[in-house]
Write an enzyme that holds these catalytic residues in place. Structure first.
Site, short mmCIF file in Angstrom:
data_model
loop_
_atom_site.label_atom_id
_atom_site.label_comp_id
_atom_site.label_asym_id
_atom_site.label_seq_id
_atom_site.Cartn_x
_atom_site.Cartn_y
_atom_site.Cartn_z
N TRP A 179 0.72 -1.31 -0.05
CA TRP A 179 0.20 0.13 0.26
C TRP A 179 0.75 1.43 -0.15
O TRP A 179 0.54 2.29 -0.78
CB TRP A 179 -1.08 -0.09 1.18
CG TRP A 179 -2.11 -1.04 0.76
CD1 TRP A 179 -2.35 -2.28 1.63
CD2 TRP A 179 -2.89 -1.09 -0.16
NE1 TRP A 179 -2.99 -2.96 1.27
CE2 TRP A 179 -3.67 -2.36 0.05
CE3 TRP A 179 -3.17 -0.55 -1.12
CZ2 TRP A 179 -4.43 -2.81 -0.93
CZ3 TRP A 179 -4.16 -0.87 -2.32
CH2 TRP A 179 -4.97 -1.98 -2.03
N ASP A 228 -1.67 6.65 6.18
CA ASP A 228 -2.87 5.79 5.84
C ASP A 228 -3.23 4.75 6.67
O ASP A 228 -2.23 3.71 7.04
CB ASP A 228 -2.27 4.91 4.33
CG ASP A 228 -3.40 3.95 3.82
OD1 ASP A 228 -4.51 3.83 4.62
OD2 ASP A 228 -3.18 3.21 2.76
N LYS A 235 -12.26 -2.27 6.32
CA LYS A 235 -11.43 -3.05 7.05
C LYS A 235 -11.95 -3.02 8.53
O LYS A 235 -12.62 -3.92 8.88
CB LYS A 235 -9.76 -2.87 7.05
CG LYS A 235 -9.26 -3.50 5.92
CD LYS A 235 -9.11 -2.48 4.62
CE LYS A 235 -8.57 -3.10 3.39
NZ LYS A 235 -7.93 -2.08 2.45
C1 LIG Z 1 -7.29 -1.83 1.49
C2 LIG Z 1 -6.26 -0.72 1.75
C3 LIG Z 1 -6.31 0.37 0.58
C4 LIG Z 1 -6.96 0.65 -0.33
O1 LIG Z 1 -8.26 0.75 0.07
P1 LIG Z 1 -9.51 1.16 -1.34
O2 LIG Z 1 -10.52 1.78 -0.56
O3 LIG Z 1 -9.63 -0.10 -1.86
O4 LIG Z 1 -8.80 2.15 -2.26
C5 LIG Z 1 -4.97 1.22 1.06
N1 LIG Z 1 -4.31 1.23 2.05
C6 LIG Z 1 -4.31 0.19 2.87
C7 LIG Z 1 -3.28 0.05 4.20
C8 LIG Z 1 -5.40 -0.91 2.86
O5 LIG Z 1 -5.52 -1.87 3.47
#
Ligand SMILES: *Cc1c(COP(=O)(O)O)cnc(C)c1O
Length: 360
Positions: free
Chosen positions: A102, A172, A196
């Site tokens: 990511w 993030d 998540k």
């Molecule tokens: C799942 C995830 C993403 C991507 O998220 P989307 O909502 O599918 O764009 C980005 N960063 C992390 C850490 C993730 O777990």
């Protein structure tokens, strides 16, 4: 109905209490005679619910007054572009750590839009390690320093964060938001997809210190501009209504279960069951050094890929879903997000021991 144990990495499990509440008020929200997902996002029942959601988010995470909070669409992935487009202005450099899938994607997008300095690259350890936060220093001309607090695929998590002084720290937190208390003041921006730890897919939370807006490129198209979203509280265009509604119920659930501290306790206990089995056996193996291990996504290996496939098959038969590792890294992964019941983690731990007995 017997609910399966859901170890999917995202979208992922939700508390059955939250699902029941959604069901019970799906057709007629609080006696209003219409569904929340049929209502206008301008005024009325949606905005009331939305304001309560944002207030709860502030309360549960401890978000100070001088931060904006709202939800956008486009997933966490859109933020890989919006962040550099807003803040990586000419003459500046953005500091990124490449710690797995990511953050690597975020760094690659930023590098297409401006100057990027990679302050850490976990490539040599196959992305199983993180830098020492105390040794992380932003570049002289840094627009911001970026990190991904939990690499969902690799299974590594920052346990503490660098002190970047006046340089904005951006994180993030898609896959570990509200799984532990966070000192929001350390960050200029925290964002993530909700799918998540906080709800069903659709909404992306944005938490941003208000003074960040003074640093942004003011010459942007409407949707790209954080100032517009801050001013409109995320309601510049139609927000992901269903997802936001579920997030509100999820935040209530988190509050009822001890808030961020309660979630952290649960996360330590649940991941502890799995890591204990791994560490007390020569059959299971964690590729991750202890100090970097994620409490949200436990990755592990078996002696062979054949045994891993068998593990996935047999766990499915026992009602445990989503244990196959991401296709890019292989192996096995158990995602243990906020909503995953304690019993599911215990069940997986005993299944692992049984599987070892039969196959070790
Ligand atoms: C799942 C995830 C993403 C991507 O998220 P989307 O909502 O599918 O764009 C980005 N960063 C992390 C850490 C993730 O777990």
């Amino acid at each position: 109905m017997a609910r399966k144990s859901n170890f999917f990495a995202g979208p992922s499990t939700l508390p059955v209490e939250v699902l029941n509440k959604l069901r019970d008020s799906l057709v007629d929200y609080n006696g209003e005679g219409l569904s929340m997902i049929e209502a206008s996002h301008r005024g009325g029942m949606f905005e009331k619910m939305y304001d309560e959601c944002l207030d709860l988010f502030r309360e549960v995470l401890g978000i100070p007054e001088n931060y904006d909070v709202y939800f956008l669409g486009g997933g966490a992935t859109l933020q890989f572009t919006m962040i550099p487009v807003n803040f990586l202005t000419k003459g500046k450099v953005a500091d990124y750590a490449k710690t797995g899938t990511w953050s690597n994607k975020a760094a690659a997008d930023a590098a297409k839009l401006g100057d990027v300095n990679i302050y850490f690259d976990g490539k040599d350890s196959n992305y199983t390690t993180l830098p020492d936060p105390k040794k992380v220093k932003p570049s002289e001309n840094s627009a911001y320093l970026y990190l991904c607090s939990n690499e969902t695929i690799g299974g590594i998590e920052w346990m503490s964060f660098p002190d970047t002084g006046d340089v904005p720290l951006i994180a993030d937190m898609s896959s570990d938001i509200l799984s532990r208390p966070v000192d929001v003041k350390k960050f200029a921006m925290i964002y993530g997809g909700v799918q998540k730890n906080l709800g069903p897919a659709g909404a992306t939370f944005i938490i941003m210190r208000k003074d960040m807006l003074d640093r942004r490129n003011p010459n942007l198209t409407a949707y790209m501009d954080y100032a517009l979203h801050a001013k409109e509280k995320g309601l510049y265009n139609t927000p992901p209504v269903f997802s936001i509604w579920a997030v509100k119920l999820m935040l209530e659930w988190i509050k009822e279960h001890g808030g961020a501290e309660g979630m952290e306790k649960r996360a330590i206990e649940k991941s502890g069951y799995i890591y204990d089995v791994i560490d007390s056996s020569d059959f299971f193996r964690s590729p991750i050094p202890k100090e970097f291990r994620s409490r949200m996504n436990v990755v592990f290996r078996l002696p062979s890929e054949e045994l891993e496939a068998k593990f996935v098959e047999e766990s499915k038969k026992e009602g445990m879903l989503g244990l196959k590792g991401h296709r890019s890294v292989g192996g096995l992964r158990a995602s243990l997000y906020n909503s995953l019941p304690m019993e599911d983690a215990k069940k997986l731990a005993s299944f692992m021991k049984e599987f070892e007995k039969k196959n070790g």
